[in-house]
Design a protein around this motif. Structure first.
Motif, PDB file in Angstrom:
ATOM      1  N   THR A   2       2.310   7.922  -0.776  1.00  0.00           N
ATOM      2  CA  THR A   2       3.537   7.449  -1.391  1.00  0.00           C
ATOM      3  C   THR A   2       4.133   8.556  -2.261  1.00  0.00           C
ATOM      4  O   THR A   2       3.443   9.474  -2.708  1.00  0.00           O
ATOM      5  N   VAL A   3       5.442   8.445  -2.482  1.00  0.00           N
ATOM      6  CA  VAL A   3       6.135   9.286  -3.454  1.00  0.00           C
ATOM      7  C   VAL A   3       6.730   8.358  -4.499  1.00  0.00           C
ATOM      8  O   VAL A   3       7.499   7.454  -4.169  1.00  0.00           O
ATOM      9  N   PHE A  13       3.772  12.717  -6.578  1.00  0.00           N
ATOM     10  CA  PHE A  13       2.923  12.262  -5.487  1.00  0.00           C
ATOM     11  C   PHE A  13       1.557  12.917  -5.603  1.00  0.00           C
ATOM     12  O   PHE A  13       1.370  13.910  -6.330  1.00  0.00           O
ATOM     13  N   ASN A  14       0.600  12.332  -4.923  1.00  0.00           N
ATOM     14  CA  ASN A  14      -0.733  12.916  -4.801  1.00  0.00           C
ATOM     15  C   ASN A  14      -1.043  13.047  -3.326  1.00  0.00           C
ATOM     16  O   ASN A  14      -0.952  12.073  -2.581  1.00  0.00           O
ATOM     17  N   ASP A  19      -2.266  16.514  -7.585  1.00  0.00           N
ATOM     18  CA  ASP A  19      -1.155  15.828  -8.239  1.00  0.00           C
ATOM     19  C   ASP A  19       0.030  16.763  -8.401  1.00  0.00           C
ATOM     20  O   ASP A  19      -0.107  17.892  -8.903  1.00  0.00           O
ATOM     21  N   VAL A  20       1.202  16.266  -7.985  1.00  0.00           N
ATOM     22  CA  VAL A  20       2.427  17.063  -8.021  1.00  0.00           C
ATOM     23  C   VAL A  20       3.522  16.247  -8.698  1.00  0.00           C
ATOM     24  O   VAL A  20       3.672  15.048  -8.425  1.00  0.00           O
ATOM     25  N   ALA A 225       7.179   3.184  -5.852  1.00  0.00           N
ATOM     26  CA  ALA A 225       6.920   4.243  -4.883  1.00  0.00           C
ATOM     27  C   ALA A 225       7.550   3.933  -3.547  1.00  0.00           C
ATOM     28  O   ALA A 225       7.609   2.786  -3.109  1.00  0.00           O
ATOM     29  N   ALA A 226       8.007   4.982  -2.893  1.00  0.00           N
ATOM     30  CA  ALA A 226       8.408   4.910  -1.489  1.00  0.00           C
ATOM     31  C   ALA A 226       7.214   5.311  -0.657  1.00  0.00           C
ATOM     32  O   ALA A 226       6.568   6.322  -0.921  1.00  0.00           O
ATOM     33  N   GLU A 227       6.926   4.502   0.328  1.00  0.00           N
ATOM     34  CA  GLU A 227       5.724   4.742   1.137  1.00  0.00           C
ATOM     35  C   GLU A 227       6.085   5.473   2.422  1.00  0.00           C
ATOM     36  O   GLU A 227       7.040   5.124   3.125  1.00  0.00           O
TER      37      GLU A 227
END
Length: 229
Positions: A2-3, A13-14, A19-20, A225-227
């Motif tokens: 997800t983001v 996101f991860n 992790d970013v 989150a967008a998946e």
């Protein structure tokens, strides 16, 4: 994977246990669900130098010993603030990292950072991002107006699974131009509107945007989150 969306243009996101966070504007962002002390980041990616995108990058980077990936002039400025790990990139360049690939694209905007004392620093060109996360392609347009090469970017790097696009108007494209970009140029599987409602000049109704696009539109609240299915 997800983001997550965290208000304004902040994304995280991860992937591959990494992790970013992108454009971590937290202090001063009344919409965000984050606090600087709670952010976990191995990498920080910046699209351009405006204060509402650089945000709390320096503090987060120092807290986490994170690497900052940014347009080259902006990366140099961040390094001058005591951040040890920076990677400066430029338009068209792609780099591979633990979490996936980052490619910088054109965006039509401006880019500078203003210190607390009013000093303005040139931070290079503004840019968008193509993220390759496993088999998925994410297009973060960055702050931008409408431009025809969005179609070329999508064709060369797509198909685009999800696109994060500004709709706030005033400083970026508004709803009508963003809808045109989605429907005619980028044609992503999913689109998420960002960069709206943070300040009075960019107040917009995301439902209006949703009604104008011909693809799946996810309107996210901060922390949602967008998946990427």
């Amino acid at each position: 994977m997800t983001v997550k969306y965290h208000g304004h243009a902040v994304l995280s996101f991860n992937n591959n246990d990494t992790d970013v966070i992108i454009d971590p504007f937290i202090n001063g962002n009344d919409l965000t669900d984050l606090t600087v002390d709670n952010v976990k980041a191995d990498y920080i990616i910046l699209t351009h130098g405006h204060n509402d995108h650089v945000g709390d990058t320096v503090e987060i980077a120092k807290n986490n010993n994170a690497t900052v990936i940014a347009p080259v002039e902006l990366a140099a400025y961040i390094e001058s603030q005591g951040v040890e790990n920076t990677v400066g990139m430029n338009v068209g360049g792609e780099g591979e990292y633990e979490f996936g690939k980052v490619k910088f694209t054109h965006a039509f905007h401006t880019s500078s950072f203003t210190d607390n004392d009013g000093t303005v620093h040139y931070t290079g060109e503004p840019m968008g991002l193509i993220l390759t996360l496993g088999e998925k392609k994410v297009y973060v347009t960055g702050d931008t107006g409408l431009f025809g090469d969005m179609e070329l970017i999508a064709k060369r790097n797509g198909p685009i699974d999800i696109c994060f696009i500004p709709i706030g108007d005033h400083f970026t494209m508004g709803i009508d131009d963003a809808a045109y970009a989605v429907n005619e140029l980028i044609k992503p599987t999913v689109v998420v509107p960002v960069h709206f409602n943070t300040f009075p000049p960019i107040k917009q109704d995301p439902e209006e945007f949703k009604n104008k696009v011909n693809t799946t539109c996810q309107i996210l609240k901060p922390g949602e989150a967008a998946e990427l299915s």
